[in-house]
Enzyme design. Structure first.
Site, PDB file in Angstrom:
ATOM      1  N   ALA A  65       0.870  -1.130   0.060  1.00 37.03           N
ATOM      2  CA  ALA A  65       0.029  -0.075   0.092  1.00 37.03           C
ATOM      3  C   ALA A  65       0.920   1.327   0.085  1.00 37.03           C
ATOM      4  O   ALA A  65       2.178   1.027   0.490  1.00 37.03           O
ATOM      5  CB  ALA A  65      -0.765  -0.026   1.125  1.00 37.03           C
ATOM      6  N   GLY A 109       0.556  -4.872   0.896  1.00 36.84           N
ATOM      7  CA  GLY A 109      -0.677  -4.835  -0.279  1.00 36.84           C
ATOM      8  C   GLY A 109      -0.395  -5.700  -1.275  1.00 36.84           C
ATOM      9  O   GLY A 109      -1.264  -6.142  -1.889  1.00 36.84           O
ATOM     10  N   GLU A 112      -0.567  -9.177  -0.680  1.00 36.54           N
ATOM     11  CA  GLU A 112      -2.077  -9.472  -0.410  1.00 36.54           C
ATOM     12  C   GLU A 112      -3.013  -9.507  -1.806  1.00 36.54           C
ATOM     13  O   GLU A 112      -3.787 -10.275  -1.853  1.00 36.54           O
ATOM     14  CB  GLU A 112      -2.649  -8.315   0.668  1.00 36.54           C
ATOM     15  N   GLU A 132       4.410  -5.293   7.019  1.00 41.21           N
ATOM     16  CA  GLU A 132       3.830  -4.076   7.902  1.00 41.21           C
ATOM     17  C   GLU A 132       4.306  -4.109   9.298  1.00 41.21           C
ATOM     18  O   GLU A 132       4.243  -2.917   9.836  1.00 41.21           O
ATOM     19  CB  GLU A 132       2.401  -4.556   7.965  1.00 41.21           C
TER      20      GLU A 132
HETATM   21  N1  CO8 Z   1       4.833   3.214  -0.613  1.00 41.35           N
HETATM   22  C1  CO8 Z   1       5.034   4.360  -1.080  1.00 41.35           C
HETATM   23  N2  CO8 Z   1       6.149   4.376  -1.886  1.00 41.35           N
HETATM   24  C2  CO8 Z   1       7.043   3.241  -1.843  1.00 41.35           C
HETATM   25  C3  CO8 Z   1       6.590   2.083  -1.273  1.00 41.35           C
HETATM   26  C4  CO8 Z   1       5.485   2.009  -0.721  1.00 41.35           C
HETATM   27  N3  CO8 Z   1       4.795   0.947  -0.086  1.00 41.35           N
HETATM   28  N4  CO8 Z   1       7.852   1.188  -1.725  1.00 41.35           N
HETATM   29  C5  CO8 Z   1       8.617   1.797  -2.506  1.00 41.35           C
HETATM   30  N5  CO8 Z   1       8.287   3.088  -2.535  1.00 41.35           N
HETATM   31  C6  CO8 Z   1       8.801   4.177  -3.227  1.00 41.35           C
HETATM   32  C7  CO8 Z   1      10.086   4.596  -2.409  1.00 41.35           C
HETATM   33  O1  CO8 Z   1       9.833   5.482  -1.348  1.00 41.35           O
HETATM   34  C8  CO8 Z   1      10.996   5.079  -3.600  1.00 41.35           C
HETATM   35  O2  CO8 Z   1      10.609   6.443  -3.974  1.00 41.35           O
HETATM   36  P1  CO8 Z   1      11.493   7.901  -3.931  1.00 41.35           P
HETATM   37  O3  CO8 Z   1      12.621   7.270  -5.366  1.00 41.35           O
HETATM   38  O4  CO8 Z   1      10.788   8.917  -4.281  1.00 41.35           O
HETATM   39  O5  CO8 Z   1      12.451   7.715  -2.685  1.00 41.35           O
HETATM   40  C9  CO8 Z   1      10.847   4.271  -4.713  1.00 41.35           C
HETATM   41  O6  CO8 Z   1       9.455   3.739  -4.222  1.00 41.35           O
HETATM   42  C10 CO8 Z   1      11.774   3.267  -4.684  1.00 41.35           C
HETATM   43  O7  CO8 Z   1      11.871   2.582  -3.425  1.00 41.35           O
HETATM   44  P2  CO8 Z   1      13.430   2.161  -3.039  1.00 41.35           P
HETATM   45  O8  CO8 Z   1      14.251   3.245  -3.234  1.00 41.35           O
HETATM   46  O9  CO8 Z   1      13.108   1.892  -1.540  1.00 41.35           O
HETATM   47  O10 CO8 Z   1      13.780   0.891  -3.778  1.00 41.35           O
HETATM   48  P3  CO8 Z   1      14.877  -0.329  -3.099  1.00 41.35           P
HETATM   49  O11 CO8 Z   1      14.866  -1.276  -4.307  1.00 41.35           O
HETATM   50  O12 CO8 Z   1      15.805   0.318  -2.371  1.00 41.35           O
HETATM   51  O13 CO8 Z   1      13.640  -0.987  -2.021  1.00 41.35           O
HETATM   52  C11 CO8 Z   1      12.102  -2.278  -1.411  1.00 41.35           C
HETATM   53  C12 CO8 Z   1      12.854  -1.597  -2.423  1.00 41.35           C
HETATM   54  C13 CO8 Z   1      12.685  -3.235  -0.334  1.00 41.35           C
HETATM   55  C14 CO8 Z   1      10.450  -2.721  -1.823  1.00 41.35           C
HETATM   56  C15 CO8 Z   1      11.478  -0.891  -0.451  1.00 41.35           C
HETATM   57  O14 CO8 Z   1      11.153   0.121  -1.347  1.00 41.35           O
HETATM   58  C16 CO8 Z   1      10.367  -1.094   0.652  1.00 41.35           C
HETATM   59  O15 CO8 Z   1      10.840  -1.478   1.775  1.00 41.35           O
HETATM   60  N6  CO8 Z   1       9.255  -0.679   0.430  1.00 41.35           N
HETATM   61  C17 CO8 Z   1       8.288  -0.738   1.419  1.00 41.35           C
HETATM   62  C18 CO8 Z   1       7.895  -1.901   1.617  1.00 41.35           C
HETATM   63  C19 CO8 Z   1       6.661  -1.946   2.556  1.00 41.35           C
HETATM   64  O16 CO8 Z   1       6.911  -1.829   3.838  1.00 41.35           O
HETATM   65  N7  CO8 Z   1       5.310  -2.554   2.018  1.00 41.35           N
HETATM   66  C20 CO8 Z   1       4.378  -2.472   2.942  1.00 41.35           C
HETATM   67  C21 CO8 Z   1       3.579  -1.312   2.876  1.00 41.35           C
HETATM   68  S1  CO8 Z   1       2.214  -1.216   4.189  1.00 41.35           S
HETATM   69  C22 CO8 Z   1       1.084  -2.215   3.499  1.00 41.35           C
HETATM   70  O17 CO8 Z   1       1.292  -2.501   2.316  1.00 41.35           O
HETATM   71  C23 CO8 Z   1      -0.001  -2.650   4.288  1.00 41.35           C
HETATM   72  C24 CO8 Z   1      -0.514  -1.500   5.156  1.00 41.35           C
HETATM   73  C25 CO8 Z   1      -1.780  -1.645   6.064  1.00 41.35           C
HETATM   74  C26 CO8 Z   1      -2.814  -2.440   5.376  1.00 41.35           C
HETATM   75  C27 CO8 Z   1      -3.579  -2.115   4.319  1.00 41.35           C
HETATM   76  C28 CO8 Z   1      -3.517  -2.983   3.166  1.00 41.35           C
HETATM   77  C29 CO8 Z   1      -2.582  -2.548   2.025  1.00 41.35           C
END
Ligand code: CO8
Length: 258
Positions: A65, A109, A112, A132
């Site tokens: 998400a 998400g 999911e 999460e």
């Molecule tokens: N949301 C918003 N932006 C994101 C997300 C995200 N989930 N994931 C990546 N991005 C963005 C980064 O902020 C970055 O943006 P910018 O270039 O502007 O800084 C861009 O995408 C590239 O990401 P990274 O530079 O971090 O890329 P890496 O290759 O270094 O890392 C990862 C890749 C490991 C996937 C890393 O991006 C990461 O850990 N992302 C978050 C993963 C995460 O925590 N996902 C869970 C989110 S919460 C959720 O899904 C559920 C919430 C509650 C329930 C709701 C149901 C959906």
């Protein structure tokens, strides 16, 4: 020009939906989930479509998400807008088979969303996690319910509580995905599977999907009863008679999807 959050195309009887926020690793925001829901329902209504594929990019199916969108929301914001239920649950209304073609990250998400599909095909690069807990959030789009049903409680707890990430082969061993294919062949092999599925009788596909989904939600006795009623109803299908007669005549069947 504004980028479309999902790209939609048709390949024969297969509808293909590509998540398209590459700059955010396909982080799932409301605009994307609205567009995904609209595309899914449009393909579901289209008589020329027999199966649907959802895919992302080589780097990410979806990284979860959209954290940037959620960071400032209050309880009342999400309650009043019916967050998740309002648009994510559209997936549950789709009656045709939906296949997730996953390369790269399927996190939170994104994982999911894949779990809500009927079949997951993983490229070797696929990585699955429900991280999460790292945000002091929780899987909230079906993850705590579908993951244990898919891979069992012990492994689901491990993934949800420790944020453990599975690679494609682990996901295959645990039964989270149905097949792993080489990187670069993901779309080709998924489309071949989808085209094969879509060549079968659509009403038969839909009742099988419904019946398998029942097994997640009912006792064995109730599930078997449901299955038996659906089997009896198959004898009202023109395609079922055609399929059996074609077999006996040693010719390919011609299904009218009725
Ligand atoms: N949301 C918003 N932006 C994101 C997300 C995200 N989930 N994931 C990546 N991005 C963005 C980064 O902020 C970055 O943006 P910018 O270039 O502007 O800084 C861009 O995408 C590239 O990401 P990274 O530079 O971090 O890329 P890496 O290759 O270094 O890392 C990862 C890749 C490991 C996937 C890393 O991006 C990461 O850990 N992302 C978050 C993963 C995460 O925590 N996902 C869970 C989110 S919460 C959720 O899904 C559920 C919430 C509650 C329930 C709701 C149901 C959906």
């Amino acid at each position: 020009m504004e980028t479309q959050p999902v790209l939609v195309e048709t390949r024969g009887r297969v509808g293909v939906i590509t998540l398209n926020r590459p700059g955010q690793l396909n982080a799932l925001n409301d605009a994307m989930m609205d567009a995904l829901g609209d595309a899914l329902l449009a393909f579901d209504r289209d008589d020329a479509i027999g199966a649907i594929v959802i895919t992302g990019s080589a780097k990410a199916f979806a990284a979860g998400a959209d954290i940037a969108a959620m960071a400032d929301w209050s309880y009342m914001d999400v309650y009043q807008s019916d967050f998740i239920t309002r648009n994510w649950e559209t997936m549950r209304r789709v009656r045709k088979p939906v296949i997730a073609a996953v390369a790269g990250f399927a996190m939170g998400g994104g994982c999911e969303l894949a779990l809500a599909c009927d079949i997951i095909i993983a490229a070797e690069s696929a990585r699955f996690a429900l991280p999460e807990i790292k945000l002091a959030m929780m899987p909230g789009a079906g993850g705590t319910q579908r993951l244990p049903r898919a891979i069992g409680k012990a492994k689901a707890m491990d993934m949800c509580l420790s944020a453990r990430m599975l690679d494609a082969n682990e996901a295959d061993r645990y039964g989270l995905v149905s097949r792993v294919v080489p990187d670069g062949q993901l779309l080709e092999q998924t489309l071949a599977l989808a085209e094969k599925i879509a060549s079968y009788s659509l009403p038969a596909l839909m009742v099988i999907k419904e019946s398998v989904n029942r097994s997640w939600e009912s006792s064995l006795t109730e599930g078997i009863l449901y299955e038996r009623r659906e089997l009896h109803a198959r004898f009202a299908s023109e395609d079922a008679h055609e399929g059996m007669k074609a077999f006996l005549s040693k010719r390919p069947p011609v299904f009218e999807h009725r």
